[in-house]
Design an enzyme around this catalytic site. Structure first.
Site, PDB file in Angstrom:
ATOM      1  N   PHE A 360       0.874  -1.180   0.000  1.00 56.96           N
ATOM      2  CA  PHE A 360       0.000   0.000   0.000  1.00 56.96           C
ATOM      3  C   PHE A 360       0.905   1.222   0.000  1.00 56.96           C
ATOM      4  O   PHE A 360       1.740   1.379   0.896  1.00 56.96           O
ATOM      5  CB  PHE A 360      -0.867   0.024   1.265  1.00 56.96           C
ATOM      6  CG  PHE A 360      -1.724   1.265   1.399  1.00 56.96           C
ATOM      7  CD1 PHE A 360      -3.093   1.217   1.169  1.00 56.96           C
ATOM      8  CD2 PHE A 360      -1.162   2.493   1.754  1.00 56.96           C
ATOM      9  CE1 PHE A 360      -3.885   2.359   1.299  1.00 56.96           C
ATOM     10  CE2 PHE A 360      -1.949   3.642   1.881  1.00 56.96           C
ATOM     11  CZ  PHE A 360      -3.308   3.572   1.652  1.00 56.96           C
ATOM     12  N   GLU A 361       0.741   2.061  -0.982  1.00 54.65           N
ATOM     13  CA  GLU A 361       1.457   3.337  -0.971  1.00 54.65           C
ATOM     14  C   GLU A 361       0.558   4.364  -1.640  1.00 54.65           C
ATOM     15  O   GLU A 361      -0.046   4.080  -2.680  1.00 54.65           O
ATOM     16  CB  GLU A 361       2.753   3.280  -1.797  1.00 54.65           C
ATOM     17  CG  GLU A 361       3.863   2.456  -1.210  1.00 54.65           C
ATOM     18  CD  GLU A 361       5.132   2.478  -2.081  1.00 54.65           C
ATOM     19  OE1 GLU A 361       5.017   2.558  -3.324  1.00 54.65           O
ATOM     20  OE2 GLU A 361       6.232   2.420  -1.511  1.00 54.65           O
TER      21      GLU A 361
END
Ligand SMILES: Nc1nc2c(ncn2[C@@H]2O[C@H](COP(=O)(O)OP(=O)(O)O)[C@@H](O)[C@H]2O)c(=O)[nH]1
Ligand SMILES: [Mg+2]
Length: 474
Positions: A360-361
């Site tokens: 997740f970014e």
């Protein structure tokens, strides 16, 4: 009388002799002035007037020299203290090396900023206001155009690197993102693959997204061995590391190298400043009622995460040393007020293995496009660690973001409920949890569990942990 006269003469002669001896001894002693001043009350100190010229000069030089040594010592001590207590500009070598001018300037500035801690430590001429702004300018300069767009819709896309055979888990993840966020905000999606996407993949994915969807093939030169890598040595490494998670995998290494150094160079991403990385099999647990891209942009954030974790040390034996060497060679890239404390417990000597879990970014692509990061990646890539070890893109991104960005540019989305097997980020704030219809169990929140790095992050960022954090730490 004659005897009396002779005795008086003798007494006088002895007295004169003693006086002469004392005077001669004092003036022949090189440190005479300091010798005298040590033993005389301050009001009688004549060291600055009475000492011969030669002595005066050498004393002034000695003092200057001594002052320099003391200042350097104070700088080091104050730097050590600051590294321990807060997070100032990183320079691990400032503790040991005082000959590196730039390192000294960074340390001097850090000390000057805290005049209470070491008021006499940083002479004004060593305080590099100009150098200081130069230190962070490059990376922040690359980010600047994105922030000029404040108040307007950001140029943003979801980005998923994915294989054709992950269609099902990819569709699952897409459904979560669309339902919880993107049906409302309608940002583009970009799918990347080292092979051609099949028609079935493209058709089914496009049908699941009510926004623009792009599919791209990764250029061969971004997913293959550079000519300086020995294929034999890479194969030997895989054999040696086959008992470590993904240690025997060749494609995983290409994937990690790609996510580190190339996804942001894909031509399809040229149109964007912002990205949100989405992997197959991930979930969003809560409604996201605000535009997170715009929030990042309007609040001058460059890197957002949800889960932190420790890395397997066996996958990165030389990553930190390679990084440290790079930082030492390029102090100009090191951000002031960075997040070094998140990734090191001792001011940069050792990596504590903490990283943002990069599946997740939400981030600004210009961070990776910046000279600092390109240069850093190039150095890492040339050292061979993506193939001769098994460096992950998560520690690489995390180290870079923590060192090249001021910590205020990094954001923890505590309000985004997220799952990547096997961990959850579940909002612990009851109000957030309720208002956003979260479908996760707060007891499963990973943030403050021992193997996560939430505690390190809160401390490094200077944010107070929520009062109830311990309840969720086991
Ligand atoms: N196109 C492509 N994508 C890959 C490959 N290997 C991994 N990925 C993608 O890279 C991301 C990370 O891989 P994943 O298997 O989830 O690794 P993990 O999260 O570290 O367990 C996911 O989005 C995968 O779909 C590959 O060989 N080709
Ligand atoms: Mg994954």
């Amino acid at each position: 009388m004659a005897i009396f006269l002779t005795r008086r003469l003798l007494r006088y002669t002895t007295l004169v002799g003693v006086v002469l001896f004392v005077v001669l001894t004092l003036s022949s002693n090189k440190d005479g002035s300091s010798y005298v001043s040590t033993y005389l009350p301050a009001s009688l100190d004549f060291s600055s007037n009475g000492a011969p010229q030669q002595d005066k000069l050498s004393t002034a030089e000695d003092l200057k020299e001594k002052e320099k040594v003391d200042a350097a010592k104070l700088l080091q001590e104050a730097k050590l203290e600051q590294d321990a207590n807060s997070d100032v500009a990183f320079d691990a070598d400032a503790k040991k090396v005082t000959t590196d001018a730039k390192a000294k300037e960074v340390a001097a500035d850090a000390v000057a900023a805290d005049s209470a801690a070491a008021p006499a430590a940083a002479p004004k001429k060593d305080t590099p206001a100009v150098v200081d702004s130069k230190l962070t300018k490059d990376t922040l300069e690359f980010l600047a155009p994105s922030f000029k767009n404040k108040g307007k819709r950001p140029k943003a896309t979801f980005v998923s690197l994915v294989r054709n055979n992950e269609l099902g888990p990819m569709l699952d993840a897409i459904k979560y993102v669309q339902r919880k966020f993107n049906d409302q905000f309608k940002y583009d999606w970009t799918f990347l693959n080292d092979e051609e996407f099949t028609d079935e993949f493209k058709t089914k994915v496009s049908a699941a997204i009510n926004a623009t969807v792009k599919f791209g093939k990764i250029p061969k030169e971004h997913w293959s061995y550079p000519d300086y890598i020995s294929l034999d040595k890479a194969a030997e490494t895989r054999e040696k590391m086959k008992n470590i998670i993904y240690g025997g995998s060749e494609s995983y290494r290409h994937m990690c190298r790609y996510q580190s150094g190339f996804f942001w160079r894909h031509p399809l991403l040229d149109d964007y400043d912002w990205y949100w990385r989405v992997e197959p099999s991930t979930k969003l647990y809560c409604d996201i009622k605000y535009d997170v891209f715009q929030w990042m942009q309007d609040n001058e954030k460059a890197y957002g995460f949800t889960i932190t974790i420790h890395e397997y040390e066996a996958t990165i034996p030389t990553l930190w040393d390679t990084s440290k060497k790079f930082f030492k060679a390029h102090p100009e890239y090191i951000a002031k007020d960075n997040l070094m404390k998140f990734i090191s417990d001792n001011g940069g000597e050792k990596y504590n293995l903490c990283h943002f879990w990069s599946n997740f970014e939400i981030g600004n692509l210009n961070l990776w496009r910046s000279p600092a990061y390109r240069d850093y990646f190039e150095t890492l890539d040339r050292s061979g660690g993506f193939f001769y070890e098994r460096w992950g893109d998560a520690p690489v991104h995390s180290i870079a973001a923590s060192v090249f960005l001021p910590k205020s540019y990094i954001h923890y989305f505590s309000d985004i409920g997220y799952h990547h097997p096997p961990y959850d980020n579940c909002p612990l704030d009851n109000k957030v949890w309720k208002e956003n219809n979260c479908e996760c169990d707060q007891n499963n929140d990973f943030t403050f569990k021992g193997y996560a790095c939430g505690r390190q992050y809160y401390d490094a960022a200077g944010i107070e942990r929520p009062s109830y954090w311990e309840k969720y730490s086991h």
